[in-house]
Design a protein around this motif. Structure first.
Motif, PDB file in Angstrom:
ATOM      1  N   ASP A  56      22.245 122.556 108.589  1.00  0.00           N
ATOM      2  CA  ASP A  56      21.998 122.738 107.158  1.00  0.00           C
ATOM      3  C   ASP A  56      23.313 122.878 106.413  1.00  0.00           C
ATOM      4  O   ASP A  56      24.269 123.468 106.926  1.00  0.00           O
ATOM      5  CB  ASP A  56      21.134 123.978 106.918  1.00  0.00           C
ATOM      6  CG  ASP A  56      19.712 123.766 107.436  1.00  0.00           C
ATOM      7  OD1 ASP A  56      19.257 122.602 107.412  1.00  0.00           O
ATOM      8  OD2 ASP A  56      19.094 124.749 107.872  1.00  0.00           O
ATOM      9  N   ALA A  57      23.336 122.362 105.209  1.00  0.00           N
ATOM     10  CA  ALA A  57      24.560 122.434 104.398  1.00  0.00           C
ATOM     11  C   ALA A  57      24.177 122.342 102.926  1.00  0.00           C
ATOM     12  O   ALA A  57      22.991 122.235 102.590  1.00  0.00           O
ATOM     13  CB  ALA A  57      25.492 121.287 104.768  1.00  0.00           C
ATOM     14  N   LYS A  58      25.177 122.427 102.083  1.00  0.00           N
ATOM     15  CA  LYS A  58      24.981 122.174 100.642  1.00  0.00           C
ATOM     16  C   LYS A  58      25.827 120.952 100.300  1.00  0.00           C
ATOM     17  O   LYS A  58      26.929 120.788 100.834  1.00  0.00           O
ATOM     18  CB  LYS A  58      25.492 123.347  99.813  1.00  0.00           C
ATOM     19  CG  LYS A  58      24.793 124.657 100.110  1.00  0.00           C
ATOM     20  CD  LYS A  58      23.823 124.994  99.008  1.00  0.00           C
ATOM     21  CE  LYS A  58      23.196 126.356  99.246  1.00  0.00           C
ATOM     22  NZ  LYS A  58      21.758 126.300  99.011  1.00  0.00           N
ATOM     23  N   VAL A  59      25.300 120.110  99.436  1.00  0.00           N
ATOM     24  CA  VAL A  59      26.131 119.022  98.906  1.00  0.00           C
ATOM     25  C   VAL A  59      26.064 119.041  97.388  1.00  0.00           C
ATOM     26  O   VAL A  59      25.081 119.518  96.803  1.00  0.00           O
ATOM     27  CB  VAL A  59      25.703 117.617  99.415  1.00  0.00           C
ATOM     28  CG1 VAL A  59      25.970 117.434 100.885  1.00  0.00           C
ATOM     29  CG2 VAL A  59      24.273 117.301  99.050  1.00  0.00           C
ATOM     30  N   GLN A  60      27.099 118.506  96.840  1.00  0.00           N
ATOM     31  CA  GLN A  60      27.172 118.372  95.391  1.00  0.00           C
ATOM     32  C   GLN A  60      26.816 116.930  95.061  1.00  0.00           C
ATOM     33  O   GLN A  60      27.507 115.999  95.478  1.00  0.00           O
ATOM     34  CB  GLN A  60      28.606 118.703  94.932  1.00  0.00           C
ATOM     35  CG  GLN A  60      28.851 118.576  93.460  1.00  0.00           C
ATOM     36  CD  GLN A  60      28.217 119.719  92.672  1.00  0.00           C
ATOM     37  OE1 GLN A  60      28.277 120.880  93.070  1.00  0.00           O
ATOM     38  NE2 GLN A  60      27.590 119.377  91.544  1.00  0.00           N
ATOM     39  N   THR A  61      25.716 116.710  94.386  1.00  0.00           N
ATOM     40  CA  THR A  61      25.417 115.352  93.917  1.00  0.00           C
ATOM     41  C   THR A  61      26.215 115.128  92.622  1.00  0.00           C
ATOM     42  O   THR A  61      26.848 116.061  92.120  1.00  0.00           O
ATOM     43  CB  THR A  61      23.912 115.175  93.615  1.00  0.00           C
ATOM     44  OG1 THR A  61      23.615 115.792  92.360  1.00  0.00           O
ATOM     45  CG2 THR A  61      23.042 115.758  94.709  1.00  0.00           C
ATOM     46  N   PRO A  62      26.161 113.965  92.036  1.00  0.00           N
ATOM     47  CA  PRO A  62      26.833 113.797  90.736  1.00  0.00           C
ATOM     48  C   PRO A  62      26.273 114.726  89.662  1.00  0.00           C
ATOM     49  O   PRO A  62      26.908 114.952  88.640  1.00  0.00           O
ATOM     50  CB  PRO A  62      26.570 112.327  90.399  1.00  0.00           C
ATOM     51  CG  PRO A  62      26.421 111.668  91.733  1.00  0.00           C
ATOM     52  CD  PRO A  62      25.707 112.678  92.597  1.00  0.00           C
ATOM     53  N   LEU A  63      25.056 115.301  89.927  1.00  0.00           N
ATOM     54  CA  LEU A  63      24.416 116.108  88.872  1.00  0.00           C
ATOM     55  C   LEU A  63      24.286 117.587  89.188  1.00  0.00           C
ATOM     56  O   LEU A  63      24.271 118.409  88.282  1.00  0.00           O
ATOM     57  CB  LEU A  63      23.019 115.539  88.590  1.00  0.00           C
ATOM     58  CG  LEU A  63      23.045 114.098  88.084  1.00  0.00           C
ATOM     59  CD1 LEU A  63      21.651 113.533  87.999  1.00  0.00           C
ATOM     60  CD2 LEU A  63      23.735 114.030  86.732  1.00  0.00           C
ATOM     61  N   ALA A  64      24.165 117.941  90.461  1.00  0.00           N
ATOM     62  CA  ALA A  64      23.948 119.356  90.788  1.00  0.00           C
ATOM     63  C   ALA A  64      24.186 119.583  92.268  1.00  0.00           C
ATOM     64  O   ALA A  64      24.240 118.631  93.056  1.00  0.00           O
ATOM     65  CB  ALA A  64      22.505 119.746  90.438  1.00  0.00           C
ATOM     66  N   GLU A  65      24.272 120.870  92.639  1.00  0.00           N
ATOM     67  CA  GLU A  65      24.353 121.194  94.055  1.00  0.00           C
ATOM     68  C   GLU A  65      22.942 121.265  94.617  1.00  0.00           C
ATOM     69  O   GLU A  65      22.013 121.675  93.923  1.00  0.00           O
ATOM     70  CB  GLU A  65      25.059 122.538  94.241  1.00  0.00           C
ATOM     71  CG  GLU A  65      25.328 122.847  95.695  1.00  0.00           C
ATOM     72  CD  GLU A  65      25.992 124.202  95.865  1.00  0.00           C
ATOM     73  OE1 GLU A  65      27.212 124.226  96.111  1.00  0.00           O
ATOM     74  OE2 GLU A  65      25.281 125.235  95.782  1.00  0.00           O
ATOM     75  N   CYS A  66      22.766 120.834  95.893  1.00  0.00           N
ATOM     76  CA  CYS A  66      21.434 120.952  96.510  1.00  0.00           C
ATOM     77  C   CYS A  66      21.576 121.164  98.012  1.00  0.00           C
ATOM     78  O   CYS A  66      22.647 120.942  98.592  1.00  0.00           O
ATOM     79  CB  CYS A  66      20.565 119.732  96.220  1.00  0.00           C
ATOM     80  SG  CYS A  66      21.120 118.252  97.028  1.00  0.00           S
ATOM     81  N   ASP A  67      20.461 121.590  98.611  1.00  0.00           N
ATOM     82  CA  ASP A  67      20.430 121.742 100.063  1.00  0.00           C
ATOM     83  C   ASP A  67      20.460 120.366 100.713  1.00  0.00           C
ATOM     84  O   ASP A  67      19.907 119.399 100.169  1.00  0.00           O
ATOM     85  CB  ASP A  67      19.148 122.470 100.490  1.00  0.00           C
ATOM     86  CG  ASP A  67      19.133 123.913 100.002  1.00  0.00           C
ATOM     87  OD1 ASP A  67      20.231 124.457  99.750  1.00  0.00           O
ATOM     88  OD2 ASP A  67      18.033 124.476  99.858  1.00  0.00           O
ATOM     89  N   ALA A  68      21.072 120.299 101.905  1.00  0.00           N
ATOM     90  CA  ALA A  68      21.138 119.015 102.616  1.00  0.00           C
ATOM     91  C   ALA A  68      21.087 119.276 104.114  1.00  0.00           C
ATOM     92  O   ALA A  68      21.357 120.383 104.579  1.00  0.00           O
ATOM     93  CB  ALA A  68      22.423 118.283 102.258  1.00  0.00           C
ATOM     94  N   THR A  69      20.717 118.263 104.863  1.00  0.00           N
ATOM     95  CA  THR A  69      20.656 118.358 106.320  1.00  0.00           C
ATOM     96  C   THR A  69      21.431 117.183 106.908  1.00  0.00           C
ATOM     97  O   THR A  69      21.141 116.026 106.583  1.00  0.00           O
ATOM     98  CB  THR A  69      19.191 118.292 106.801  1.00  0.00           C
ATOM     99  OG1 THR A  69      18.445 119.304 106.119  1.00  0.00           O
ATOM    100  CG2 THR A  69      19.092 118.509 108.291  1.00  0.00           C
ATOM    101  N   PHE A  70      22.407 117.521 107.741  1.00  0.00           N
ATOM    102  CA  PHE A  70      23.194 116.488 108.418  1.00  0.00           C
ATOM    103  C   PHE A  70      22.892 116.512 109.906  1.00  0.00           C
ATOM    104  O   PHE A  70      22.468 117.545 110.451  1.00  0.00           O
ATOM    105  CB  PHE A  70      24.700 116.759 108.251  1.00  0.00           C
ATOM    106  CG  PHE A  70      25.218 116.547 106.856  1.00  0.00           C
ATOM    107  CD1 PHE A  70      25.582 115.292 106.417  1.00  0.00           C
ATOM    108  CD2 PHE A  70      25.365 117.633 105.980  1.00  0.00           C
ATOM    109  CE1 PHE A  70      26.073 115.104 105.133  1.00  0.00           C
ATOM    110  CE2 PHE A  70      25.854 117.454 104.699  1.00  0.00           C
ATOM    111  CZ  PHE A  70      26.205 116.182 104.270  1.00  0.00           C
TER     112      PHE A  70
END
Ligand code: PRP
Ligand code: URA
Ligand code: MG
Length: 216
Positions: A56-70
């Motif tokens: 699990d991680a957080k990523v910054q999209t061009p619009l907002a931060e969100c949860d992500a899974t790598f």
């Protein structure tokens, strides 16, 4: 036959299609090789579904931060093609696992005795125990080749829970041998065929996978 190991035959139209192409005696070598690549791709896709470790991680999209899974990059992934025929599955498997290390294992059956011998072993001395290993072995016939491959890999420190096999045609004698020694192993195959003939070929099978893939 009582099987403890888990053998999966994914219900997928592309797997059915490419298996039919590979089985057909009229399929030329170049198309047979393509069929094996596609089967390697789709069966590997199914095999890694519940097996690649995630993070699990957080990523910054061009619009907002969100949860992500790598996919966790710290857990090594290895692909072991059993030469020669396993090489025909490698392009497809490597396509979905581009960062996997490839360890070649060259095994050949004596055509009269069906005894297996090893002519190339590029496995490391040890694997990290958490390494995920995908074995590419299109034909599981008498089981002599896959049992030798499993012994070589397991003796290098990986539990069978972390190993998965991608095969195209599996026959009961090989599945029986695997289940006796590796009950937790998971196998992904396009089909389970009825048996083998007195020359060790799977019936109906697809003939000699190595010869057909490499035009020999
Ligand atoms: O379960 P088994 O009875 O051991 O048979 C399976 C093996 O037979 C074929 O190898 P082969 O010896 O023909 O070598 P090749 O891949 O170089 O053609 C096939 O590619 C498997 O590795
Ligand atoms: O049917 C078989 C059995 C073993 N190896 C092959 O290539 N084909
Ligand atoms: Mg062969």
């Amino acid at each position: 036959m009582s099987l403890q190991l888990r053998v999966y035959v994914p219900e997928h139209p592309l797997i059915k299609h490419w298996l039919a192409v590979a089985r057909d005696i009229n399929t030329p070598s170049v198309l047979f090789k393509s069929a094996m690549t596609e089967l390697g791709r789709w069966l590997s896709y199914e095999a890694v579904r519940t097996w690649l470790p995630l993070m699990d991680a957080k990523v910054q999209t061009p619009l907002a931060e969100c949860d992500a899974t790598f996919v966790n990059p710290e857990v090594p992934v290895a692909v072991v093609p059993i030469l020669r025929a396993g090489l025909a599955l490698l392009d497809g498997a490597h396509n979905i696992l581009p960062v996997a290390s490839i360890y070649h294992l060259g095994l050949v059956r004596n055509e009269s005795t069906l005894e297996v011998s090893c002519y190339l072993n590029k496995l490391p001395d040890r694997f990290l125990p958490e390494t995920r290993i995908l074995i590419l072995e299109p034909m599981l016939a008498t089981g002599g080749s896959i049992m030798m491959a499993m012994k070589e890999i397991a003796s290098r420190g990986v539990a069978s829970e972390n190993i998965r096999i991608v095969s195209i045609v599996a026959a009961p004698p090989a599945l029986q041998k695997l289940s006796e020694i590796y009950p937790h192993l998971q196998i992904y195959t396009a089909i389970i065929d009825e048996g083998i003939n007195d020359k060790g070929y799977i019936i109906p099978g697809l003939g000699d996978a190595g010869d057909r893939a490499f035009g020999t």
